[in-house]
Design an enzyme around this catalytic site. Structure first.
Site, PDB file in Angstrom:
ATOM      1  N   SER A 124       6.424   0.945   3.158  1.00  0.00           N
ATOM      2  CA  SER A 124       4.948   0.645   2.938  1.00  0.00           C
ATOM      3  C   SER A 124       3.988   1.887   3.427  1.00  0.00           C
ATOM      4  O   SER A 124       4.193   1.732   4.680  1.00  0.00           O
ATOM      5  CB  SER A 124       4.662  -0.535   3.467  1.00  0.00           C
ATOM      6  OG  SER A 124       3.233  -0.994   3.098  1.00  0.00           O
ATOM      7  N   ASP A 155       2.498  13.741   2.027  1.00  0.00           N
ATOM      8  CA  ASP A 155       1.090  13.851   1.897  1.00  0.00           C
ATOM      9  C   ASP A 155       0.412  13.066   1.106  1.00  0.00           C
ATOM     10  O   ASP A 155      -0.999  12.838   1.332  1.00  0.00           O
ATOM     11  CB  ASP A 155       0.624  15.426   0.957  1.00  0.00           C
ATOM     12  CG  ASP A 155       1.557  15.717  -0.259  1.00  0.00           C
ATOM     13  OD1 ASP A 155       2.420  14.701  -0.536  1.00  0.00           O
ATOM     14  OD2 ASP A 155       1.525  16.635  -0.719  1.00  0.00           O
ATOM     15  N   SER A 348     -13.711 -10.985  26.483  1.00  0.00           N
ATOM     16  CA  SER A 348     -13.908 -12.349  26.010  1.00  0.00           C
ATOM     17  C   SER A 348     -12.455 -13.123  26.332  1.00  0.00           C
ATOM     18  O   SER A 348     -12.590 -14.155  26.025  1.00  0.00           O
ATOM     19  CB  SER A 348     -14.706 -12.456  24.730  1.00  0.00           C
ATOM     20  OG  SER A 348     -13.803 -12.019  23.582  1.00  0.00           O
ATOM     21  N   GLU A 369      -7.138  -2.142  13.723  1.00  0.00           N
ATOM     22  CA  GLU A 369      -6.146  -3.294  13.961  1.00  0.00           C
ATOM     23  C   GLU A 369      -4.680  -2.958  13.154  1.00  0.00           C
ATOM     24  O   GLU A 369      -3.755  -3.272  13.702  1.00  0.00           O
ATOM     25  CB  GLU A 369      -6.770  -4.600  13.235  1.00  0.00           C
ATOM     26  CG  GLU A 369      -7.748  -5.338  14.037  1.00  0.00           C
ATOM     27  CD  GLU A 369      -9.116  -4.629  13.930  1.00  0.00           C
ATOM     28  OE1 GLU A 369     -10.035  -5.025  14.753  1.00  0.00           O
ATOM     29  OE2 GLU A 369      -9.192  -3.825  12.903  1.00  0.00           O
TER      30      GLU A 369
END
Length: 626
Positions: A124, A155, A348, A369
């Site tokens: 992938s 590429d 947080s 991410e």
């Protein structure tokens, strides 16, 4: 640059000949299988020849040795070339090459860790460089070892944004033990790649990202040897080698021609092509790789124990996303190989504590991410680290392909999603993870935790650290009451029956924030002389089928599920699956019924979308009436 790093004339010829032997192996293997990508293999033959038989240091008989240099084939469709290199190195037989892509052969169409010389699954496109970054970070900052990491990219895949996320990451952390080789062969799958053979543009872009960059003729083994030698001397910067190549190199009428991607050579022409390539081979020698420089420290990442019990009292109000931040800080003290990759919400999630105490084991990946997950996969290879990835659960959807490939890689990384479900409240639907359970339930061999209080969250963190395979822990922002004592024991696949009596009429199943709604409903119903059994699932995958079925039968087959998640792929559907073979069990599902279009407090949203205590009470009464 030391002259000894460059090959003599005899070695140069052997490397050229090895490149042509790699071409021959690739053509034969893909012809035998009737499928594959020989032209993509041919463009990179000299690159792989120089890497495996001149530049890289590794033990042929121990491909997974911790001191070996690493190689990642990001352009995974060129797998036959990798297999050919290991055949020349003595790791697999030439006979095995001819079984490429057959059902009983481990030589798959794209490489996977079923093979001892493959660290991460690729194919992938755009993901190999991120994994290589993770290996290089581990080598430089954690192992403090001499091994180097080489990644071969196509590429075409450089159009993927994740490649450029990885380039930025490697530059930020000064990964001078990392070399990325761009095989610029001009052609993609269905036509010409965007930048064609404009290698200057690749160089300018890589240099703009802070990389040392060299342009080379990718079919000139002397130039490749020199570039790799220069890369080894670079300090505080990663190196990119931009290699101009030709797809199908050495194959008449196919070299640099379109419409040959993913096509084996016609069998009636294959022998003639092979004879032509073999006629250019002047030696029958092989080259032994140099042994690795030993120095990787021994590591222990199994059987990790809690250093002390959770420090909470029943009734304390603590958000589970705060609890997991504190739990990871404790885990970092328990084992020096615990690594955290953060997507920028550390202020947080209380990861700043971990960062302060273990700065080199806290890897800030920022809002990238996809690359964050790929880096984690690289960090976890060869059992070098206990790896945790954390960000808002909604943002993990962006990295689903990397997570999917992680399962194929048989990885042991742990992902923690914060700010789940309606607990995000006024921030709105873009920040609400309402699909995350469905996503992770679909991943093979992935354990899915949904802790309901601070104590169970801390146990989930330790269980994940000791669990083989991928894990996902779902946490929320809202403060909820601690319901378990510090001495409570938790196991994967074992639910907790929180409320039960001999007079229970309905079984209510929740987890996370909805468990607290179920408990509130149970209190209210008890005032009306209606007793219900309440189950806390703890793990959504695997489910505790035995407890669910036993409680369901004890309450006349009446079950209500309630979840802070969309119906599709969530708790309700998971419960329906485990009771599907049981007659006379009826499941009434309560779930988030649509996309929030209002800025409301979490409690208001739970009510608005039908998963509050009030709705559980109504569902229990409806179930009893029907």
């Amino acid at each position: 640059m030391a002259d000894s790093a460059l090959p003599d004339a005899t070695t140069v010829q052997v490397l050229r000949d090895l490149a042509n032997r790699l071409r021959v192996h690739s053509i034969r293997a893909t012809c035998a299988s009737g499928s594959g990508h020989p032209t993509s293999c041919c463009s990179a033959a000299e690159i792989v020849s120089v890497l495996f038989f001149h530049t890289m240091r590794y033990r042929q008989t121990e491909p997974a040795h911790p001191d070996n240099d690493r190689f990642v084939l990001s352009k995974g469709h060129a797998a036959p070339l990798l297999y050919a290199a290991w055949a020349e190195a003595g790791g697999i037989s030439e006979t095995d090459l001819l079984n490429l892509r057959t059902i009983h052969c481990d030589l798959e169409g794209h490489p996977t860790p079923r093979l001892s010389f493959v660290d991460v699954a690729t194919g992938s496109l755009g993901q190999g460089l991120g994994a290589a970054c993770g290996m290089a970070y581990t080598g430089k900052y954690l192992d403090k070892a001499s091994y180097r990491v080489f990644c071969l990219l196509g590429d075409g895949e450089s159009s993927e944004g994740s490649v450029w996320e990885a380039l930025a990451f490697a530059s930020r952390y000064g990964l001078d033990n990392l070399v990325a080789v761009f095989d610029v062969n001009r052609l993609g799958q269905s036509g010409v790649a965007p930048l064609k053979h404009c290698t200057d543009i690749y160089r300018n872009r890589c240099e703009a990202f802070g990389w040392n960059t060299y342009l080379v003729d990718g079919h000139d083994v002397e130039a490749l040897c020199q570039a790799f030698s220069q890369a080894a001397q670079g300090k505080n910067k990663p190196t990119a080698i931009i290699a101009k190549t030709f797809k199908g190199r050495g194959i008449p009428n196919v070299e640099d021609a379109e419409n040959w991607h993913g096509k084996p050579m016609p069998k009636e022409k294959a022998d003639e092509i092979i004879r032509l390539i073999e006629s250019q081979i002047q030696t029958n020698r092989n080259l032994l790789p140099k042994p690795p420089v030993e120095g990787s420290p021994p590591v222990s990442i199994t059987n990790i124990k809690m250093t002390c019990l959770p420090d909470y009292k029943v009734g304390d109000k603590v958000a589970t996303q705060k609890a997991y931040g504190l739990a990871l800080a404790k885990l970092g003290l328990a084992n020096e190989r615990v690594v955290i990759l953060d997507g920028d919400p550390k202020n947080s999630t209380f990861f700043e504590i971990f960062k302060k105490e273990h700065p080199e084991r806290f890897i800030e990946c920022f809002a990238a991410e996809q690359n964050m997950v790929s880096v984690a996969l690289g960090c976890a290879t060869r059992g070098r680290t206990i790896t945790f990835v954390t960000t808002l659960a909604a943002l993990l959807a962006r990295a689903f392909d990397q997570i999917r490939m992680g399962a194929i890689s048989q990885t042991n990384i742990n992902l923690i999603g914060s700010h789940c479900g309606m607990s995000v409240g006024e921030d709105g639907p873009s920040q609400m993870a309402l699909e995350d359970l469905a996503m992770f339930r679909s991943i093979p061999n992935c354990t899915v935790f949904l802790p309901s209080d601070a104590v169970s969250t801390e146990h989930a963190v330790y269980l994940a650290a000791n669990t083989k395979g991928m894990c996902f822990i779902r946490t929320c922002q809202s403060e909820t009451a601690v319901i378990y004592t510090p001495q409570e024991n938790f196991e994967i696949g074992r639910a907790k029956v929180i409320r039960h009596s001999n007079n229970d009429k309905v079984t209510v199943i929740g987890a996370g924030i909805t468990l607290h709604e179920a408990l509130a409903a149970a209190d209210a119903l008890s005032q009306q002389d209606i007793s219900i059994c309440v189950i806390d699932l703890f793990t959504i995958k695997p489910l505790d089928a035995a407890t669910i079925i036993s409680c369901a039968k004890a309450t006349g087959g009446r079950v209500v599920t309630v979840e802070d998640h969309y119906q599709e792929g969530g708790i309700g559907e998971a419960v329906c699956a485990v009771v599907s073979g049981e007659p006379d069990i009826h499941v009434h599902q309560l779930s988030v019924s649509g996309v929030s279009e209002r800025n409301r407090k979490p409690s208001e949203l739970l009510s608005m979308f039908g998963v509050s205590a009030r709705h559980i009470i109504a569902a229990v009464k409806y179930t009893l009436m029907n």
